[in-house]
Design a protein around this motif. Sequence first.
Motif, PDB file in Angstrom:
ATOM      1  N   UNK A 261       0.697  -1.053  -0.079  1.00  0.00           N
ATOM      2  CA  UNK A 261       0.054  -0.044   0.104  1.00  0.00           C
ATOM      3  C   UNK A 261       1.015   1.442  -0.001  1.00  0.00           C
ATOM      4  N   UNK A 262       1.213   1.668  -1.196  1.00  0.00           N
ATOM      5  CA  UNK A 262       2.112   2.699  -1.154  1.00  0.00           C
ATOM      6  C   UNK A 262       2.324   3.349  -2.584  1.00  0.00           C
ATOM      7  N   UNK A 263       3.444   4.447  -2.871  1.00  0.00           N
ATOM      8  CA  UNK A 263       3.681   4.973  -4.067  1.00  0.00           C
ATOM      9  C   UNK A 263       4.995   5.353  -4.217  1.00  0.00           C
ATOM     10  N   UNK A 264       5.127   5.755  -5.493  1.00  0.00           N
ATOM     11  CA  UNK A 264       6.670   6.299  -6.045  1.00  0.00           C
ATOM     12  C   UNK A 264       6.310   7.702  -6.508  1.00  0.00           C
ATOM     13  N   UNK A 265       7.063   8.642  -6.196  1.00  0.00           N
ATOM     14  CA  UNK A 265       7.269   9.877  -6.645  1.00  0.00           C
ATOM     15  C   UNK A 265       8.357  10.096  -7.699  1.00  0.00           C
ATOM     16  N   UNK A 327       1.087   4.757  -8.011  1.00  0.00           N
ATOM     17  CA  UNK A 327       0.634   3.800  -7.210  1.00  0.00           C
ATOM     18  C   UNK A 327       1.381   2.548  -7.293  1.00  0.00           C
ATOM     19  N   UNK A 328       1.971   1.806  -6.230  1.00  0.00           N
ATOM     20  CA  UNK A 328       2.389   0.542  -6.406  1.00  0.00           C
ATOM     21  C   UNK A 328       1.113  -0.562  -6.635  1.00  0.00           C
ATOM     22  N   UNK A 329       1.534  -1.530  -7.213  1.00  0.00           N
ATOM     23  CA  UNK A 329       0.512  -2.580  -7.220  1.00  0.00           C
ATOM     24  C   UNK A 329       0.342  -3.271  -5.992  1.00  0.00           C
ATOM     25  N   UNK A 355      -3.852  -9.229  -7.016  1.00  0.00           N
ATOM     26  CA  UNK A 355      -3.245  -7.991  -7.196  1.00  0.00           C
ATOM     27  C   UNK A 355      -3.672  -7.027  -8.064  1.00  0.00           C
ATOM     28  N   UNK A 356      -3.777  -5.666  -7.900  1.00  0.00           N
ATOM     29  CA  UNK A 356      -4.326  -4.918  -8.904  1.00  0.00           C
ATOM     30  C   UNK A 356      -3.435  -3.669  -8.787  1.00  0.00           C
ATOM     31  N   UNK A 357      -3.306  -3.023 -10.089  1.00  0.00           N
ATOM     32  CA  UNK A 357      -2.614  -1.838 -10.144  1.00  0.00           C
ATOM     33  C   UNK A 357      -3.498  -0.778 -10.935  1.00  0.00           C
TER      34      UNK A 357
END
Length: 452
Positions: A261-265, A327-329, A355-357
């Motif tokens: 549950x997260x993200x990459x900038x 967002x991460x998958x 899993x979902x993206x």
Amino acid sequence: MKKIYLSILTLAMAAVSTVSVNAQDMHMLTAAGVTPQRHFINPAIAPEHSYMSLPFIGSLGLNVGTSIGYGSFIKGGQIDGTALADKTKNKVLGSNFSLDLISFGVRFREKNLISFSNRIRSNIGTTYPSGLFGYLLNNPIDYEGRFDIPLKSNNMVWNETAIGFSRIIDDNWSVGARVKYILGIAQVNTNDTEFHIDKDITGSTIYGNVNITGGNLNFSKDGELVSLNTLASNPGAAFDVGVQWQSDDRRWKADLGVTDIGFIKWSAESSSRIYSKKSEAYTFNGFGNLNDVFGSSSMNSMMDSVYTDLMNSIELDTISGYAHTAMLPVTFNVGGEFDVLSNQRHIVSLNFMGSFASKQPLYYALTAGYRYTTGNGRFSALATLSHKRVDPLALGVGLMANTRKFQFFVLSDTSIATIFGGGLGRLKSLSYRMGFNFFFNKNKHNSNGYYL
């Protein structure tokens, strides 16, 4: 005309060209019982003693799924265009890969475990451009209708450094959580990119929208990967949570975990975007008398003209320095197991992992497992049967070895149709997972039959 096809095909398959890959390679781990690798899909499930995985090769996972085997559309060595267009409709291609560079856990005060890991991970998720296959390969001259080409693809490669904490609350409940620091390596996301082709006997009208973002990729330089020195400029964060319950007699267990549950900038320093500034329809009416065109000196110039007109109608533009957040998958896992004879020798399990993206269909695996362990707890044999988003039935087998100091296991599954005489032409999925772990202060059997 060839350049029209190539332009659309390039956009359709742009993400697939990324070498990669989430946690779907772990769908068989419920059948393996308690291992450090299972800790990655549910931080509440942790070994009862301190451990370390063999660096680099101690934990490796790979999963590939295609929804269709090539035997369903290749007949007599030739592509069956009708079958290809039909079989790929609403189908997905998924691939997952993970490699642990380092992973260890330290148990303290009996009921607590702190873990640390650094991993390389990647995720591929894309739908097939079935409408494009239909237009190119299943398009009679008198056909009138629409070919829809939605380009749904989200591919990402990243490095994660994680610290986790697990605690046994009482005889029935355990909980766990993990926080992660993310470094983005590369990303291609097609977002809402799509094309439509309206075709009748007079010609084809093509229109659509392009919106593709690249993380650590510069589309203005032919998709060049930016120097790895810029990785620190693409930070992110994520967390995992999990819970496990077991009955008083320890025969029944159930668990639930949610990970990534997260993200990459993706920073402006290293990222870009290619998009359509306008989306006017372009009508292609053909080249006229093909007998006069083919082999003539004007063929190349006519194709160049068509290609230029199409690109002008879409008017693509590239933005270098396009900062964005992805967002991460996310993966969720729910499962359980039952000790048939209450002696830890015959364990049956059932597990669902999904899993979902962003803008991708759910990629899932429903897995039933059986594990037999020898009386001394040193060896186990495993079997799994899985129903996946990309494969109706996959059969898996595995072996485990447990001693006082280490644990080794290997698990693999593939399409059941391939195993029982279908050949590679019916191969739809292939998964592999291994683990090599060292344990500390193990001197007796635990409740799972493993040496402690």
